[in-house]
Design a protein around this motif. Structure first.
Motif, mmCIF file in Angstrom:
data_model
loop_
_atom_site.group_PDB
_atom_site.id
_atom_site.type_symbol
_atom_site.label_atom_id
_atom_site.label_comp_id
_atom_site.label_asym_id
_atom_site.label_seq_id
_atom_site.Cartn_x
_atom_site.Cartn_y
_atom_site.Cartn_z
ATOM 1 N N ALA A 93 3.524 10.969 6.775
ATOM 2 C CA ALA A 93 2.611 10.753 5.656
ATOM 3 C C ALA A 93 1.959 12.065 5.235
ATOM 4 N N CYS A 113 4.300 9.641 -2.202
ATOM 5 C CA CYS A 113 3.013 8.938 -2.243
ATOM 6 C C CYS A 113 3.044 7.595 -1.522
ATOM 7 N N SER A 114 4.194 7.202 -1.010
ATOM 8 C CA SER A 114 4.297 5.943 -0.276
ATOM 9 C C SER A 114 4.087 6.167 1.217
ATOM 10 N N SER A 115 3.947 5.071 1.930
ATOM 11 C CA SER A 115 3.785 5.125 3.385
ATOM 12 C C SER A 115 5.146 5.205 4.066
ATOM 13 N N ILE A 125 11.232 5.317 -0.954
ATOM 14 C CA ILE A 125 10.072 6.194 -1.076
ATOM 15 C C ILE A 125 9.608 6.165 -2.529
ATOM 16 N N ASN A 181 -1.166 12.345 -4.615
ATOM 17 C CA ASN A 181 0.089 11.815 -4.062
ATOM 18 C C ASN A 181 0.167 11.864 -2.535
ATOM 19 N N SER A 185 -0.353 8.676 0.354
ATOM 20 C CA SER A 185 0.571 8.402 1.460
ATOM 21 C C SER A 185 -0.185 8.311 2.778
ATOM 22 N N ARG A 188 -2.312 5.072 2.756
ATOM 23 C CA ARG A 188 -1.474 3.897 2.997
ATOM 24 C C ARG A 188 -1.008 3.837 4.450
ATOM 25 N N HIS A 189 -0.639 4.990 5.007
ATOM 26 C CA HIS A 189 -0.198 5.028 6.398
ATOM 27 C C HIS A 189 -1.340 4.633 7.335
#
Length: 311
Positions: A93, A113-115, A125, A181, A185, A188-189
């Motif tokens: 992350a 920007c995602s986990s 992703i 971004n 991440s 979210r993580h």
């Protein structure tokens, strides 16, 4: 018969796609065939991503990726979802990717920007790319379509990757513009880690998280719904303070409780200094320089200050 993988759970506004295992293998061969040694090893301008990050850690895996979703996050930012079938591809992350586009000699550099959990569960992703005249960003905004094929490689030493037995840490995340971004991440993580501990009774124990996020106006504050959803899901753990610096229209009643007009101030950040707190800063260089220097002046250890500059 090829096994079908349904691209499910896409965010609202995304266009879905169905990809087959056989197509994913073909994609790997076709995409990598288009990657020239020149595009991997050198950059055309001194300010390009590869030159700026030449000394930064990278993974060896260059993985094929397929665009399976796209949406407008703001008037100037387009988000993408990429399907990456290669199980050897992983990230922490906060890290970014080298973004190789067939036919484009300049290599892009975009933060994820995602986990990591989304990649583990769905092989996806997410990216959010701001419009600029840089060739990779122009391609994303003007030429990229559903099923476009690219290749990606993970890099970066700006990340949050606690192990289950590590001591709990509070996080202060300070974002400017599209610098949200990598911090999203990490946010979210952190939420995923907290859910895992709540469900299993074991795993890393996250402390509190405070996000400070500044943009020109409310339309350029990205991922507002995602951020508010996490704040509402974990009110005892996650809080946010959103700032706008050039707002010219009235702020909606829905957003007003979260919005402050004006820049993030040193005083706001000082209130969160403690020996258990880590600071992550990502935004324009003047912003990252200012806050990292102010934190050092307030005796925060350098190893507790992580920052990433994006031009």
């Amino acid at each position: 018969m090829a096994r079908v993988v349904l691209i499910s759970g896409l965010l609202r506004g995304y266009v879905g796609a169905v990809c087959t295992q056989a197509a994913a293998s073909k994609l790997m061969l076709c995409t990598l065939r288009h990657l020239s040694l020149t595009s991997i090893m050198k950059s055309q301008r001194k300010t390009d991503h590869l030159e700026r990050t030449a000394t930064v850690m990278r993974r060896e895996v260059v993985a094929a990726a397929k665009v399976c979703g796209a949406a407008s996050e703001s008037p100037s930012v387009k988000s993408l979802r990429l399907l990456i079938a290669d199980k050897d591809f992983s990230f922490k992350a906060g890290q970014w990717i080298d973004f190789f586009i067939p036919g484009v000699s300049v290599v892009g550099g975009f933060s994820i920007c995602s986990s990591p959990r989304l990649l583990e569960q769905e092989r996806m992703i997410e990216l959010a790319v701001k419009y600029t005249n840089h060739p990779p960003a122009l391609w994303v905004h003007n030429k990229c379509t559903l099923d476009s094929e690219v290749a990606v490689r993970v890099g970066g030493d700006f990340f949050f990757d606690p192990q289950p037995t590590d001591a709990p840490r509070n996080l202060v995340l300070i974002a400017g513009g599209v610098g949200i971004n990598p911090l999203l991440s990490i946010l979210r993580h952190s939420a995923d880690l907290h859910r895992e501990r709540a469900n299993k009774g074991s795993g890393y124990e996250i402390g509190t998280i405070k996000l400070f996020y500044s943009a020109k106006n409310t339309s350029e504050l990205l991922f507002k719904k995602n951020i508010f959803d996490l704040v509402n899901e974990f009110p005892e753990k996650i809080a946010c303070s959103l700032h706008v610096t050039k707002q010219t229209t009235q702020i909606s009643a829905e957003l007003k409780p979260y919005i402050t007009e004006g820049r993030i101030t040193e005083e706001e950040i000082k209130d969160h200094i403690s020996k258990e707190t880590l600071f992550y800063i990502c935004g324009p260089p003047p912003m990252t320089d200012f806050f990292s220097k102010q934190l050092e002046n307030n005796h925060v250890p350098k190893e507790h200050i992580c920052f990433e500059k994006w031009w």
